[in-house]
Structures are given as structure tokens and as C-alpha cells.
Design an enzyme around this catalytic site. Structure first.
Site, short mmCIF file in Angstrom:
data_model
loop_
_atom_site.label_atom_id
_atom_site.label_comp_id
_atom_site.label_asym_id
_atom_site.label_seq_id
_atom_site.Cartn_x
_atom_site.Cartn_y
_atom_site.Cartn_z
N ALA A 61 5.84 73.97 -66.61
CA ALA A 61 6.90 73.33 -67.41
C ALA A 61 6.27 72.56 -68.56
O ALA A 61 5.11 72.14 -68.49
CB ALA A 61 7.68 72.37 -66.51
N GLY A 100 5.23 75.52 -62.88
CA GLY A 100 6.36 76.42 -63.12
C GLY A 100 5.89 77.84 -63.45
O GLY A 100 6.61 78.81 -63.21
N GLU A 103 5.37 79.39 -60.22
CA GLU A 103 6.69 79.54 -59.58
C GLU A 103 7.45 80.74 -60.19
O GLU A 103 8.12 81.48 -59.48
CB GLU A 103 7.50 78.25 -59.72
N GLU A 123 1.84 70.03 -59.68
CA GLU A 123 2.90 69.04 -59.96
C GLU A 123 2.63 67.69 -59.32
O GLU A 123 2.97 66.64 -59.87
CB GLU A 123 4.26 69.56 -59.48
C1 LIG Z 1 8.84 70.45 -62.02
C2 LIG Z 1 7.57 70.63 -62.69
C3 LIG Z 1 7.12 71.82 -63.06
C4 LIG Z 1 7.88 73.05 -62.81
C5 LIG Z 1 5.84 71.97 -63.74
O1 LIG Z 1 5.43 73.04 -64.04
S1 LIG Z 1 4.95 70.56 -64.13
C6 LIG Z 1 3.57 71.20 -65.05
C7 LIG Z 1 2.56 71.81 -64.18
N1 LIG Z 1 1.45 72.23 -64.94
C8 LIG Z 1 0.37 71.49 -65.07
O2 LIG Z 1 0.25 70.44 -64.53
C9 LIG Z 1 -0.72 72.06 -65.94
C10 LIG Z 1 -1.15 71.05 -66.96
N2 LIG Z 1 -2.17 71.56 -67.82
C11 LIG Z 1 -3.45 71.69 -67.45
O3 LIG Z 1 -3.85 71.46 -66.35
C12 LIG Z 1 -4.41 72.13 -68.52
O4 LIG Z 1 -3.86 71.81 -69.76
C13 LIG Z 1 -4.70 73.65 -68.48
C14 LIG Z 1 -5.54 73.97 -67.23
C15 LIG Z 1 -3.44 74.47 -68.50
C16 LIG Z 1 -5.55 74.02 -69.75
O5 LIG Z 1 -6.69 73.18 -69.79
P1 LIG Z 1 -7.57 73.11 -71.11
O6 LIG Z 1 -7.88 74.46 -71.58
O7 LIG Z 1 -8.70 72.18 -70.81
O8 LIG Z 1 -6.65 72.47 -72.23
P2 LIG Z 1 -6.00 71.03 -72.32
O9 LIG Z 1 -5.80 70.44 -70.99
O10 LIG Z 1 -6.77 70.23 -73.29
O11 LIG Z 1 -4.57 71.38 -72.91
C17 LIG Z 1 -4.42 71.93 -74.22
C18 LIG Z 1 -3.16 71.35 -74.85
O12 LIG Z 1 -2.03 71.82 -74.10
C19 LIG Z 1 -1.24 70.71 -73.67
N3 LIG Z 1 -0.65 71.09 -72.38
C20 LIG Z 1 -1.27 71.64 -71.34
N4 LIG Z 1 -0.41 71.89 -70.36
C21 LIG Z 1 0.78 71.48 -70.80
C22 LIG Z 1 2.08 71.49 -70.24
N5 LIG Z 1 2.31 71.99 -69.02
N6 LIG Z 1 3.08 71.00 -70.97
C23 LIG Z 1 2.88 70.51 -72.21
N7 LIG Z 1 1.66 70.47 -72.81
C24 LIG Z 1 0.64 70.97 -72.10
C25 LIG Z 1 -2.23 69.57 -73.57
O13 LIG Z 1 -1.58 68.35 -73.62
C26 LIG Z 1 -3.10 69.84 -74.76
O14 LIG Z 1 -2.38 69.40 -75.88
P3 LIG Z 1 -3.13 68.80 -77.13
O15 LIG Z 1 -3.93 67.65 -76.62
O16 LIG Z 1 -4.00 69.90 -77.66
O17 LIG Z 1 -2.04 68.37 -78.05
#
Ligand SMILES: C/C=C(\C)C(=O)SCCNC(=O)CCNC(=O)[C@H](O)C(C)(C)COP(=O)(O)OP(=O)(O)OC[C@H]1O[C@@H](n2cnc3c(N)ncnc32)[C@H](O)[C@@H]1OP(=O)(O)O
Length: 719
Positions: A61, A100, A103, A123
Site C-alpha cells: 500500500a 499489499g 496480498e 505491516e
Molecule cells: C494495510 C497495509 C498494507 C496493505 C500495506 O501494504 S502497508 C505497506 C507494506 N509495505 C512495506 O512496508 C514496504 C515498505 N518499503 C520498503 O520496505 C522498502 O522501501 C523496499 C524494500 C520496498 C525498497 O527498499 P529500497 O530499495 O532500499 O528503497 P527505499 O526504502 O529507500 O524506498 C524508495 C522510495 O520509495 C518509498 N516507498 C517505499 N515503499 C513505499 C510504500 N509502500 N509506500 C510509499 N512509499 C514507499 C520510500 O519512502 C522511498 O521514497 P523516497 O525517500 O525516495 O522519497
């Protein structure tokens, strides 16, 4: 934000397009919904494959959306419509399938991952649970114990492990999209009901209740007051006991509570704060995106004590050649043995061979002549470090960087003895350096942006969470820690015991209370620092040491403990008692109770009851108050940076966001009021006097933490 294409004649390829991680924003969800509907209507289409742009399936998400009002098609019915679709749906997982994203894949009838993919339901690390059916579908796919472990830890698994667990049907060596299309073509016409996870019965297993109870006990013990892991177990228990639709209802109810909680806000704040810390900036305007880091191929590490060993291990693990230096043959040999053993253990765990060929152990500084950068990790003594720095200048290339691992000494003073002040920065690692994630990169008055960029990039390469901070005594972390320690020992003087203070802190969420941590780190470390700073000297009365030094309240209790040889775990006695030197289990020591009673009697202090609330307020608000001063002084660029330092270096509980976030969550006017109250009672503790920035923020209506930065700028322009 989902691209639709018909490929191989009969396959609809739906590509999620929302770089960098193809998060499921409202636009992406809408795009998927429209594409699925189109694929189901198109008679030419016999199967559907989902994939993500740039070889990243989906990062889950869109976390940014959680803080606003959610719009667009909700995820649960969207995934349900995929699962219910009458054409085979196949997820082609490359890069990541998280939250998500996974999922969505679980809603598909088949899943193919490529070898480099990683999957997980993280999550819980955001204070939530997998509420798009993850808590109901995953247990039906892989069983209760494995699902509990993945959902309550948020751990990512490799494609290979996902295959073993049964999460994916196939691991492709090359493109997952190609493999998914082949699989899709091969299953056209096969019955889909057996592939629909929601149609599977609740996952019964022998003693399911016992398994869930054990998981609950484990998460309660591990997560110290965090709500999400507990809710995760409750939701998975529902998958074991209830039909799918009822389980989904339970999942939704639990999510509703979590979603609105302060804990979820804190953990989501921490997620973005961690990422923002990498976007460093210096007061002169140089920053992460306008400064180039130098490439570091070879590094030197000076000193093979605990810190130097951990630093050498971290560098070598990242593929950097290391020349490790000691001054004494015996210490060199014991350092070599320790570093080698650490690398061997790590390699064994990962099933690879240890990169020992990258290491050179030597007594000769001359071996450093062609390194790109040196990290000095000798004893915390200014004169010794200065000697090392000037010796380094005699052998290093003119353009090699010199970094110091000091935990608080003046980086400018050290740089001044070198022939290269712009190339000197602090790299403050935390012990044990190969384990602890935090790295404070300290820029001095003359440090060049390039040197800062290089240290930050090197830190990132060795998988540290790096925060750039300015130069002052203790930098950010230890400058704040001092005041937290002060409050803790003052409370012992006033009537508390180490156990009471630690219990309050542990109930707040710290893994260990401050007195247990002090015993672990060694009480002699602070003692040495206090001696060097002139707080302890020959003029101090050995029988009744003064409680007033350098113009403020001083608590001599820690010094008195050290005088008794009580240095903490290493001597088997500190604030607590240990079975033997080096053992870890802290036990109450009746001698300490008597010692504290005698002390209070000697100084005429009438002990009073100190509540847990007072412990938390005095510790947490003293920390935050100093954090505000650090912001005023421009030592940290943002409150987020301070919080990241406390989360990754000092065990601050993630579900409380960090000391600055905690202050904002409690309410700045409450923090101000409490500090005024405690300062009135303890006027001899100047650090309790509310900072100017805190007063200013309260006067300006306590803006949200994200807006503090602009208020800080205004405050400066008024000074
Ligand atoms: C209910 C809830 C539901 C259904 C969910 O899904 S909650 C979200 C679950 N997902 C996560 O927790 C994953 C979160 N992201 C990560 O763990 C990491 O970003 C990654 C493993 C996906 C990639 O890692 P990496 O390559 O090191 O890159 P960064 O962590 O630096 O991320 C890059 C930029 O993307 C933004 N980001 C990452 N994931 C999300 C997200 N799910 N939603 C919005 N934005 C996301 C992150 O903030 C970085 O942004 P910038 O700093 O470049 O602006």
C-alpha cells in the site's frame, strides 16, 4: 497507473506502474480494477499476468496515503475480484512483493517469483496488520505456525524460502514475467476453485490454540507494549477458528483499531524519518543530491579493540579491502583472531566463504599508503587521537580521508593537527559496530561536503542508517544521553531504585532500562570521561563528595560505584549483581539498596516515592528538551534525524517514534508545562529549563513535527 497489454495472443499483462516501488496508490488500485475488468470482458484473453514496472512487483500500500483521507477503490474487494475472476490470474514477482503487494499475489491463483525476489508482510513494522486478506489467506496457504512467524515479525523471505514455504509455485532463474506467462498458458481451462485461498477451510492443526497462545506470549515479551504484533496473532487465530468471511471481519475490526492508533502514526513516521535521514544537508547548502561521494575500495582501521574489530568486519563484509593496524603484536594477534572468527561465523550462517583475503593485519602505518580512507578507533583520549592523526598524515596519500570513531570528542580539534582539515570527518559507530545499525557522520567546521558525502555513502554501503550531524560535545546521541542519565541518577538520590527506574522505562517500551544498559556498556567509560572533563579531581572530598559541580547539580553515585570496582557486567557488579563477571542476567543487589539508603542519610535527603510517570516524564522530556536545543544549534538538521538516532542507536521503542515525535504526540504545551514544573522543583538542573525553541513552537500553536523545520529557520532569523 496500471498498463494493460495483450501478449502472446491470449494473455492480458497488467503492469503496475508507480515507481520507485509500484506502491498501491489510489491511481494504481483504480488502474488494476479497470484492467482486470477489461481482461475478464475480452474474449480473446484466456489468462491474466500481473507484474510491476522496472522489475519490482509491488512494495505494498502507498504508506503516504495513510495520513490523509483514503480515496479510490479499496484493496480488499479489489483482491477479491481478482481471486473470483474466471480466468487464471498469475502474479509474476520480481524485486519485491511486500504487504499489499504480496496480498495481491495471494489473491492470484498462481505465483511465480524470480530468484532475486523477496516477499513479506511487513505491516507490523508500520504498526498495522496485513488487512487486505493477508492474515486469512497466508495461514490457509502455509499453515498457522509459519504464517504467525512471518506476520508477527514482518520478516522478508527470499524466493527460495518462499518456494519451500509454499508461498510461490515456481522460482524462475530468469524473467518471472516470461515464466508466469508460460505457466498461465499451461493452466488455461483448469479448475480455479482449488487455487482460491479464500475457499479453503479454516486451518485446523493439532493444538492450534496452544500455538497461538505461545505466539502471543512471545510477541508480548518481544514487543513491549506494541499493539500490532498482538493484533496480528489475534487475526491469524481467527483464520484457524473461523470461516473466511468471519475471519476477514475480525481482520478489519483489528485493523480499524490499529489504523487510528498513535503507535501506527509513530511507526509510519519512523519509516519516512529513516529514509529522509539519507537526504542529508549541511548548513552551507551542500546536500545529498548536489555532492558526489568518492569511491572507497581500500580502507584502514586503526585500533583493534571492540569498536575497531566491528568496523573492520562491517567493511570487509561489504567487499572493501581493509588494512587493520595495532601498535602491539599481542593486541594485533588477538584482534586478528576475533575479526577472523566473526567473519567465519557470519559466512557460515549465510552459507558462503568468509572474505578473509580482503584483510591485512599489520603493525606498520606504512601499509596505509594507498588506502582511500582511514577510520581511527583508538582509545577515547584526545592526545592519543591527535598523535595518531599527525602520524597518519605522514604516510597517507594527500587526498585520503581521515575519519574518527570518537563518541563525542571535538572533531575540529582533531582535524586541526592534520594537513587536510576538509578531509576529516567523524564516523561515530555504536557498539558492537558490526551489529548496531546507527552511524553518526560528524561534520566539522572545515569538513568538505565531499568528505561528508563519502562517509555517508560508505555508511550506506555497509548497511548502516546514517545521520549527518554537526560537531559538539557528544554530537547528538551522547549529548542527549547525558541528560537522560543525569535524570535517572537524580531519581536514585531522591528515593527511586535502579529497578524502579528500569521497570518504568521497560514498560514504556525500551528493551532495557538505563541502569541495565549502563552496566552492559561499562560504568568505567563515563567515569573516565568525567575525570577527563574535570568533574572529578583531587579537590573532591572522598568521604562526602560534593553534589554541586561546575555551577550545577551533580550526582556522585556513579563515581562512588566505580570507586568500589563496580564497573557493571564485566566485573559482575554494577547497579545490579551478576552471577559472574561477563554474565548477562541482572539481579537486584541488596548492597545497592543499603548503599543508596546510606547515601541519602549522609546527605540528609528524605526519600520519596517516585512514580513511573515521573520517571518517563523526566527522562523523555529531558531528552526532547535537549533535542530542541540541538535543533536551535543546527547540530541536527531536523527532528526526524534526532529520532532516527534514538531509534537505531539508543533502543528508543519504535512504536513511540523517537523522543521528538513523542514530545509532539504528548503535546508540546504539556511538555513545556512539565519541564517548567520540574525546573521549578530542581532549579539547580539548568537542562530542565525549557528551551527557546520549545517555547516558540508552543507560542506558535504547536505545529506538527513536519513543520518544525520552517519554525526553526524563523527562530534563527530572530536571534
Ligand atoms: C494495510 C497495509 C498494507 C496493505 C500495506 O501494504 S502497508 C505497506 C507494506 N509495505 C512495506 O512496508 C514496504 C515498505 N518499503 C520498503 O520496505 C522498502 O522501501 C523496499 C524494500 C520496498 C525498497 O527498499 P529500497 O530499495 O532500499 O528503497 P527505499 O526504502 O529507500 O524506498 C524508495 C522510495 O520509495 C518509498 N516507498 C517505499 N515503499 C513505499 C510504500 N509502500 N509506500 C510509499 N512509499 C514507499 C520510500 O519512502 C522511498 O521514497 P523516497 O525517500 O525516495 O522519497
Amino acid at each position: 497507473m496500471a498498463r494493460y497489454a495483450r501478449v502472446k495472443g491470449s494473455i492480458a499483462l497488467i503492469t503496475l506502474t508507480n515507481p520507485p516501488v509500484n506502491a498501491l496508490s489510489a491511481a494504481v488500485r483504480r488502474g488494476i480494477m479497470e484492467s482486470v475488468s477489461r481482461a475478464l470482458k475480452d474474449e480473446q484473453v484466456k489468462a491474466v499476468v500481473f507484474c510491476g514496472e522496472n522489475e519490482k512487483f509491488c512494495g505494498g500500500a502507498d504508506i503516504k496515503e495513510f495520513s490523509g483521507s483514503m480515496s479510490g477503490p479499496p484493496l480488499v474487494p479489489l483482491i477479491h475480484s481478482i481471486e473470483a475472476g474466471e480466468k487464471p490470474m498469475v502474479a509474476a514477482i520480481e524485486g519485491v512483493a511486500l504487504g499489499g503487494g504480496l496480498e495481491l499475489a495471494l489473491g492470484c491463483h498462481y505465483r511465480v517469483a524470480n530468484t532475486k525476489a523477496c516477499l513479506g508482510l511487513p505491516e507490523v513494522t508500520l504498526g498495522l496488520l496485513p488487512a487486505a486478506g493477508g492474515t486469512q489467506r497466508l495461514p490457509r496457504l502455509i499453515g498457522i505456525p509459519a504464517a504467525l512467524e512471518l506476520i508477527t515479525t514482518g520478516r522478508h523471505v527470499s524466493a527460495q524460502e518462499a518456494l519451500q514455504l509454499g508461498i510461490v509455485d515456481q522460482v524462475a532463474q530468469g524473467s518471472a514475467v516470461q515464466a508466469a506467462m508460460e505457466l498461465a498458458l499451461s493452466v488455461i481451462g483448469q479448475p480455479l476453485n482449488p487455487r482460491r485461498l479464500s475457499l479453503r477451510a479454516p486451518v485446523w492443526a493439532p493444538d492450534v490454540d496452544g500455538v497461538c497462545d505461545a505466539a502471543l506470549a512471545q510477541v508480548k515479551q518481544r514487543s513491549r507494549g506494541a499493539m500490532a504484533p498482538v493484533a496480528c496473532v489475534q487475526a491469524v487465530r481467527a483464520a484457524a477458528m473461523l470461516p473466511y468471511s468471519k475471519g476477514m471481519e475480525r481482520e478489519r475490526q483489528l485493523m480499524d483499531t490499529l489504523f487510528r492508533s498513535g503507535q501506527a502514526q509513530a511507526m509510519q513516521y519512523a519509516f519516512f524519518a529513516q529514509r529522509n535521514a539519507g537526504k542529508w544537508s549541511l548548513p552551507n547548502g551542500s546536500q545529498w543530491n548536489n555532492t558526489r561521494a568518492r569511491d572507497v575500495q581500500r580502507a584502514g582501521v586503526i585500533g583493534l579493540g571492540t569498536m575497531g574489530r566491528g568496523i573492520a568486519v562491517s567493511l570487509v563484509k561489504a567487499g572493501i579491502s581493509v588494512v587493520a593496524i595495532e601498535t602491539d603484536a599481542k593486541q594485533l594477534e588477538s584482534g586478528k583472531k576475533a575479526v577472523t572468527a566473526m567473519l567465519q561465523r557470519d559466512a557460515q550462517r549465510r552459507g558462503v566463504s568468509p572474505p578473509l583475503h580482503l584483510l591485512t593485519f599489520t603493525l606498520s602505518f606504512h601499509q596505509l599508503r594507498d588506502v582511500d580512507l582511514v577510520i581511527e578507533a583508538v582509545f577515547e583520549d584526545m592526545n592519543l587521537k591527535k598523535r595518531v592523526f599527525s602520524d597518519l598524515c605522514k604516510v597517507l596519500r594527500a587526498n585520503s580521508l581521515i575519519c574518527t570513531n570518537t563518541s563525542g570528542l571535538n572533531v575540529d580539534e582533531l582535524a586541526a593537527v592534520t594537513d587536510r582539515q576538509p578531509l576529516v570527518v567523524g564516523m561515530h559507530f555504536f557498539a558492537p559496530a558490526h551489529v548496531m545499525k546507527l552511524l553518526e557522520v560528524v561534520y566539522g567546521a572545515r569538513s568538505s561536503p565531499e568528505a561528508v558525502a563519502t562517509a555517508m555513502a560508505l555508511g550506506k554501503r555497509i548497511e548502516k542508517v546514517c545521520v549527518a550531524v554537526g560537531n559538539c560535545s557528544g554530537f547528538v546521541g551522547n549529548r542527549m544521553l547525558k541528560l537522560y542519565l543525569d535524570q535517572s541518577v537524580y531519581m536514585l538520590e531522591e528515593g527511586a531504585t535502579p529497578e524502579q527506574v528500569d521497570q518504568a522505562l521497560e514498560e514504556f517500551g525500551f528493551a532495557m532500562g538505563i541502569f541495565k544498559v549502563s552496566d552492559l556498556s561499562g560504568l568505567d567509560v563515563g567515569w573516565r570521561v568525567r575525570k577527563a572533563s574535570g568533574l572529578i579531581g583531587p579537590d573532591v572530598d572522598p568521604v562526602k563528595p560534593s553534589r554541586w559541580r561546575l555551577g550545577r547539580r551533580y550526582c556522585p553515585l556513579p563515581d562512588m560505584l566505580c570507586q568500589q570496582g563496580r564497573f557493571g557486567q564485566k566485573t559482575g557488579r554494577g547497579w545490579y549483581l551478576y552471577d559472574s563477571p561477563g554474565s548477562k542476567e541482572a539481579k537486584s543487589d541488596p548492597e545497592i539498596q543499603t548503599f543508596l539508603e546510606d547515601y541519602r542519610r549522609k546527605y540528609g535527603i528524605i526519600p520519596r516515592r517516585i512514580t513511573s510517570q515521573e520517571v518517563i516524564e523526566r527522562c523523555a522530556f529531558a531528552l526532547a528538551n535537549e533535542g530542541f536545543r540541538i535543533l536551535e544549534d543546527r547540530i541536527a538538521a531536523s527532528p526526524e534525524d534526532i529520532d532516527v538516532i534514538y531509534l537505531f542507536g539508543y533502543g528508543w521503542p519504535r512504536h513511540r517514534g523517537g523522543p521528538m515525535f513523542y514530545a509532539s504526540q504528548v503535546g508540546l504545551s504539556v511538555v513545556l508545562e512539565k519541564l517548567e514544573h520540574y525546573h521549578r522543583i530542581h532549579p539547580d538542573v539548568p537542562s530542565l529549563e525549557p528551551s527557546r525553541l520549545l517555547r516558540r513552537l508552543v507560542a506558535e500553536g504547536s505545529p506538527p513535527i513536519q513543520q518544525w523545520k520552517s519554525h526553526i529557520k524563523n527562530l534563527r532569523s530572530h536571534l
